[in-house]
Design a protein around this motif. Structure first.
Motif, PDB file in Angstrom:
ATOM      1  N   ASN A 271      -7.066  -2.534  -6.589  1.00 35.99           N
ATOM      2  CA  ASN A 271      -8.263  -1.817  -6.136  1.00 35.99           C
ATOM      3  C   ASN A 271      -8.409  -0.444  -6.786  1.00 35.99           C
ATOM      4  O   ASN A 271      -9.298   0.310  -6.415  1.00 35.99           O
ATOM      5  CB  ASN A 271      -8.226  -1.651  -4.618  1.00 35.99           C
ATOM      6  N   GLY A 272      -7.525  -0.106  -7.757  1.00 33.95           N
ATOM      7  CA  GLY A 272      -7.672   1.172  -8.450  1.00 33.95           C
ATOM      8  C   GLY A 272      -7.242   2.366  -7.644  1.00 33.95           C
ATOM      9  O   GLY A 272      -7.491   3.498  -8.049  1.00 33.95           O
ATOM     10  N   GLU A 273      -6.572   2.178  -6.505  1.00 38.80           N
ATOM     11  CA  GLU A 273      -6.125   3.290  -5.673  1.00 38.80           C
ATOM     12  C   GLU A 273      -4.715   3.733  -6.096  1.00 38.80           C
ATOM     13  O   GLU A 273      -3.921   2.940  -6.603  1.00 38.80           O
ATOM     14  CB  GLU A 273      -6.106   2.881  -4.199  1.00 38.80           C
ATOM     15  N   LEU A 274      -4.437   5.057  -5.869  1.00 40.67           N
ATOM     16  CA  LEU A 274      -3.094   5.582  -6.102  1.00 40.67           C
ATOM     17  C   LEU A 274      -2.217   5.208  -4.905  1.00 40.67           C
ATOM     18  O   LEU A 274      -2.514   5.570  -3.769  1.00 40.67           O
ATOM     19  CB  LEU A 274      -3.129   7.098  -6.263  1.00 40.67           C
ATOM     20  N   VAL A 275      -1.142   4.466  -5.140  1.00 43.87           N
ATOM     21  CA  VAL A 275      -0.282   3.976  -4.071  1.00 43.87           C
ATOM     22  C   VAL A 275       1.164   4.286  -4.423  1.00 43.87           C
ATOM     23  O   VAL A 275       1.503   4.582  -5.569  1.00 43.87           O
ATOM     24  CB  VAL A 275      -0.466   2.459  -3.842  1.00 43.87           C
ATOM     25  N   GLN A 276       1.992   4.190  -3.389  1.00 47.75           N
ATOM     26  CA  GLN A 276       3.440   4.351  -3.540  1.00 47.75           C
ATOM     27  C   GLN A 276       4.121   3.386  -2.582  1.00 47.75           C
ATOM     28  O   GLN A 276       3.684   3.224  -1.445  1.00 47.75           O
ATOM     29  CB  GLN A 276       3.874   5.782  -3.232  1.00 47.75           C
ATOM     30  N   SER A 277       5.162   2.727  -3.069  1.00 48.70           N
ATOM     31  CA  SER A 277       5.821   1.677  -2.290  1.00 48.70           C
ATOM     32  C   SER A 277       7.057   2.235  -1.595  1.00 48.70           C
ATOM     33  O   SER A 277       7.815   2.997  -2.182  1.00 48.70           O
ATOM     34  CB  SER A 277       6.235   0.516  -3.197  1.00 48.70           C
ATOM     35  N   HIS A 278       7.233   1.803  -0.331  1.00 50.49           N
ATOM     36  CA  HIS A 278       8.466   2.073   0.422  1.00 50.49           C
ATOM     37  C   HIS A 278       9.078   0.736   0.782  1.00 50.49           C
ATOM     38  O   HIS A 278       8.385  -0.160   1.299  1.00 50.49           O
ATOM     39  CB  HIS A 278       8.182   2.870   1.686  1.00 50.49           C
ATOM     40  N   GLY A 279      10.346   0.557   0.473  1.00 49.42           N
ATOM     41  CA  GLY A 279      10.985  -0.729   0.686  1.00 49.42           C
ATOM     42  C   GLY A 279      12.329  -0.595   1.367  1.00 49.42           C
ATOM     43  O   GLY A 279      12.905   0.490   1.455  1.00 49.42           O
ATOM     44  N   ALA A 280      12.818  -1.741   1.843  1.00 57.22           N
ATOM     45  CA  ALA A 280      14.139  -1.798   2.479  1.00 57.22           C
ATOM     46  C   ALA A 280      14.735  -3.171   2.211  1.00 57.22           C
ATOM     47  O   ALA A 280      14.028  -4.187   2.181  1.00 57.22           O
ATOM     48  CB  ALA A 280      14.046  -1.550   3.981  1.00 57.22           C
TER      49      ALA A 280
END
Length: 993
Positions: A267-276
């Motif tokens: 979608n062209g958005e700035l995102v950041q992933s958080h994982g575990a």
């Protein structure tokens, strides 16, 4: 005349009338002569003094004003620091807000991970709807797993997306579908109330399955990953699994992470992933991840913007995620799809930072100054992936701080006015009377009868003080001269070395004690640097100050000898020039005494350790006596029974091994037994073999080859076998330690022989000799002469006391022999009667020689066990509380023709003695109810003819009880373990008595 070694004029002769006498430590001129007072410059007139007074007042004003200025600057610095702390506080508050944004994402991932780990093996059954919604997909005409691409809209809204693409193209497993449905049912309500959550996914580790919410069409996802099909994800998935498992091995507790920010291709958005990571039963099962949109960061940064302040939100690598003044956007407002998101913060700053400043800024919680007029503040929170960074122009802070400094300027002007007014009052009330007193002081210095000035009552005390001071001056001058002469006498005759240096560190005085201590005459020491005279050459170039030499140091005598010394340094000021005086004590005798005490203390400690170790070894040997006696006896009986069978050789080997163990145990007991020295005929070869048996395993474990070259038919020597055994053991252990660090062959050779007779001039009767030679590094020539001195050792600290060789030589000399260290060529040159025994070897070679006591010993074989003499049908009573030992002795004695009865205690033995006749008794010493001593006393009272025919067999030869029994009864004894022949010989000897 001046004193040698002191600055000329420091101490003046008392014969010069009116000369100045200065005291070390006092300013020169404290007392001034009349001639010096008469030669004052013209500027010291009363008019000049008044002018000087005015200048003095201004000298008071200027420092006060300067102090006020300094205080103002300090206040300015404190205000700037307060402003910076306020910036840091604001940064911390905003960092807390950023952490609050990240907290729901971390909580969401944590809840999903916990839910999967809790129900991983038994997830709830959500029904068949998910399986029904899945449909098989194809790629390039081939099967490509399963997905929800063809599911109706309600199913996609409920289940999101599921991808199943194993390599064997089998249908989705029911367990994985139950896990997926449990995960999606938990993720859906969170996404519905959290608009900032982009997508929640789970990627499995054991198979190619992933599922997440909300629904994303498969071709779009594959295009964002750059792969053509679901099955093509497998290599990339396996790499990620391997990387995650390695991370878990490095830190099993580090299972959560924040990925780098990126622009979503969906979608062209700035995102950041958080994982575990999902870990079940210690095994990595997959990862839960949440894509979090960062548009809220830009809104918050814009809200924090105020005035000239620049505000950014960055990740931990200082990549800009939000800029309050320059929002991140693509060209023509088309979003971030074509915008480089990882734009470093440093590219957006109006200044350049050094590496350490960048590191401090990235760590968070830092306020940094910069030479281009900016102040930077950063802050972050643990667990939060973002930093709040703001930059403020230094000019803005100054504009806030400078108005607060106006009261200081007003105070400065007021002080200046007060000082100008006070100058006039000061001159009237103080300067004019003080000038009159000064004039009187000058006249009095040249004329003791000068009239006193007429001043008010306030200054009369000053005039009287001046008069009394000059009267006292002449008395003090004479006393000072006497005092200086007395001090010179003390310095010259002091037992300590006293050295004085000037401010440049060069010697100006060197007393006689220092001349003797360092071997340098005073004339040669004056003018030289202190370190060049008293320190060893190796330490003279060390950069050190003179006053830093205090303490315990190493001194140097001109002859080349170094010695310890104690140095104390004191500094005085004479006429404004510093002088350092050193008091030096030679510590050579104290050091030697302390070293000797330490050696003796260490030797005592080692002796106590060896004594304790001997006691321990003796206890272990005693515990082995009884089982070894059983093994040795049974092995001998088995050998007799196995004669002519295939077991004869095995029986013989068991007996020989058991007898070897018995010899080692007896050697331990002989070493540990405390008894007075007793000499008897012994064979040197037997002592060498006993030492080889005892240390055989130790030598083999250190990779040392033992070579025994023992001459046959050696004559006996009259000696204490235990003491000689101690000498041989000490020589072998020394050789083993010497070869510990030797590379290559490690060979220890023990050779014996008989010397050829020596003729005049060094005639001597033949002796037996033992040589212990090794292939170690040898003994350096520098220490060969001291090798046998007490407490001297070449071993490292903790590996020797320096007493072994000294004690060994003393023992050998007490036996009339000699122990020497041979030179490298000595072994080959020494005449021997054994071929090959005198070959030279590398390393060290010790030679022990002893006088011969008689003819060569004759070795006789033990009497066969089946020999039956006149003792046939002799009755023997065996008493021992260990039935195995009793049965063994019974079997041995019966095999030799004796009639044997056994008793398990002394009480039972007395009953048997009352019922039957016995010719001899074999008894243990220590028994539970009635021990050997009590049994012997009862036998002496009831059967006196048997009292001398008792044989005590014991394995506790070290105990006082055993020694007391043997001394009281006078009966023979036999130590465990024993061979069968020894038992038979002892019983026959008892019968003969």
């Amino acid at each position: 005349m001046s004193t040698p070694g002191r600055p000329k004029g420091e101490y003046r002769s008392a014969q010069h009338e009116g000369a100045t006498v200065s005291t070390p430590g006092r300013p020169n001129g404290e007392y001034q002569s009349a001639q010096q007072a008469a030669q004052r410059p013209a500027g010291s007139t009363p008019a000049g003094t008044l002018s000087n007074a005015r200048r003095f007042v201004w000298w008071l004003v200027v420092p006060v004003m300067a102090l006020l200025a300094v205080l103002t600057l300090l206040q300015y610095g404190h205000r700037i620091a307060d402003a910076e702390r306020d910036l840091q506080r604001q940064a911390n508050e905003h960092a807390q807000e950023l952490a609050a944004i990240a907290s729901p994402a971390m909580a969401h991932v944590h809840d999903l991970r916990k839910a999967l780990e809790a129900r991983w093996n038994d997830p709830p059954d959500g029904g068949p709807e998910l399986r029904a919604a899945l449909s098989e997909r194809r790629a390039a005409g081939l099967p490509d797993g399963w997905s929800l691409d063809q599911a109706p809209l309600p199913a996609r809204s409920r289940f999101g997306q599921v991808w199943w693409a194993p390599e064997d193209s089998r249908q989705p497993e029911a367990l994985w579908l139950r896990r997926a449905q449990m995960f999606l049912e938990a993720a859906r309500p969170v996404h519905q109330r959290a608009p900032g959550f982009e997508a929640t996914w789970f990627a499995a580790a054991q198979t190619n399955i992933s599922f997440g919410y909300p629904w994303v069409e498969t071709p779009r996802m594959l295009a964002s990953m750059g792969v053509p099909s679901l099955m093509a994800i497998e290599p990339r998935r396996l790499e990620g699994v391997a990387r995650a498992e390695r991370d878990l091995v490095l830190d099993p507790r580090d299972i959560t992470f924040w990925g780098p920010p990126y622009v979503s291709q969906l979608n062209g958005e700035l995102v950041q992933s958080h994982g575990a990571m999902v870990v079940v039963d210690g095994r990595y099962q997959g990862e839960v991840s949440l894509d979090f949109r960062l548009d809220a960061l830009q809104r918050m940064a814009s809200g924090w913007q105020a005035g000239a302040v620049r505000v950014w939100v960055t990740d931990r690598a200082l990549n800009v995620l939000a800029d309050a003044t320059q929002p991140l956007q693509g060209p023509a407002g088309q979003g971030l799809a074509d915008t480089p998101v990882k734009a470093p913060l440093l590219e957006r700053l109006p200044l350049t930072l050094a590496a350490e400043q960048r590191q401090a800024l990235a760590s968070g919680g830092a306020v940094l100054h910069h030479d281009k007029g900016w102040v930077l503040a950063s802050a972050g929170r643990e667990g939060s992936p973002w930093l709040f960074v703001q930059a403020v122009p230094l000019s803005s802070l100054r504009a806030l701080v400078l108005p607060t400094l106006l009261p200081n300027a007003v105070l400065g002007l007021a002080l200046l006015a007060v000082f100008v007014a006070g100058q006039w009052l000061f001159a009237r009330w103080f300067v004019t009377p003080s000038v009159a007193v000064l004039s009187y002081l000058r006249q009095l210095s040249t004329d003791p009868a000068a009239p006193a000035p007429e001043l008010g009552e306030r200054w009369r005390g000053w005039v009287d003080a001046v008069t009394e001071t000059f009267a006292l001056q002449r008395t003090l001058q004479q006393r000072e001269r006497s005092h200086e002469i007395f001090k010179l006498a003390m310095v010259d005759h002091a037992p300590l070395g006293i050295v004085t240096t000037g401010g440049d560190g060069r010697i100006v005085d060197f007393n006689p004690a220092a001349e003797l201590m360092f071997g340098v005459p005073q004339a040669q020491a004056l003018g030289r640097l202190l370190a060049d005279v008293i320190l060893p050459p190796s330490r003279r170039n060390e950069p050190r100050r003179v006053e830093g030499l205090s303490g315990t140091l190493l001194g140097h005598h001109a002859s080349g000898r170094d010695f310890p010394m104690q140095l104390m340094m004191f500094r005085v000021q004479i006429d404004g020039e510093p002088f350092d005086t050193a008091f030096i004590t030679d510590l050579s005798s104290q050091s030697e005494a302390a070293t000797q005490i330490d050696r003796q203390r260490e030797a005592l400690r080692q002796s106590e350790k060896l004594s304790a170790m001997g006691t321990l070894l003796a206890g272990v040997a005693h515990e082995l006596n009884n089982p070894l006696a059983i093994v040795m006896g049974r092995a001998s009986l088995l050998e007799e029974k196995a004669v002519g069978s295939g077991l004869e050789d095995d029986s013989r080997r068991i007996r020989e091994a058991a007898e070897r163990c018995g010899r080692i145990v007896r050697t331990f007991l002989n070493m540990a037994r405390q008894k007075p020295p007793s000499r008897s005929p012994v064979l040197l070869n037997d002592i060498v073999r006993a030492a080889a048996d005892m240390l055989g395993y130790t030598l083999r474990s250190h990779g040392i080859q033992l070579d025994l070259v023992l001459a046959e038919g050696m004559p006996e020597v009259q000696a204490d076998a235990d003491q000689l055994g101690q000498v041989v053991l000490n020589l072998v252990v020394n050789a083993q330690q010497a070869m510990a660090n030797v590379e290559g062959l490690r060979l220890l050779t023990l050779s014996t022989g008989v010397e050829a007779p020596r003729t005049a001039p060094a005639s001597r009767e033949p002796r037996v000799w033992l040589r212990v030679s090794d292939t170690g590094p040898g003994v350096p020539l520098a220490v060969r002469d001291r090798l046998f001195e007490p407490f001297f050792t070449t071993k490292e600290a903790g590996f020797g006391t320096g007493l072994g060789l000294s004690v060994s030589r003393s023992i050998v000399r007490e036996h009339g022999g000699e122990l020497i260290l041979e030179s490298a060529a000595a072994p080959a040159a020494m005449p021997l009667d054994t071929s090959g025994a005198g070959q030279a070897t590398p390393g060290a070679s010790f030679r022990l020689s002893l006088p011969i006591s008689g003819e060569a010993s004759v070795v006789t074989a033990p009497m066969p066990l089946d020999t039956v003499s006149g003792e046939l049908h002799s009755r023997v009573l065996v008493v021992d509380d260990e039935m195995e030992i009793a049965d063994l002795m019974r079997a041995v004695l019966e095999g030799a023709g004796f009639d044997v009865a056994t008793a398990e205690s002394g009480a039972v033995a007395l009953e048997l003695l009352g019922e039957a006749r016995f010719d001899a008794i074999v008894s243990d010493v220590r028994m539970p109810d009635l021990d050997g001593a009590a049994l012997w006393r009862a036998v002496r009272a009831r059967h006196p003819h048997l009292a001398r025919r008792m044989l005590f067999v014991t394995g506790d030869t070290l105990s006082p009880q055993a020694r007391q029994v043997l001394e009281e009864s006078g009966c023979a004894s036999l130590d465990k373990p024993f061979v069968n022949a020894d038992l038979l010989a002892a019983v026959r000897s008892a019968l003969a008595r």
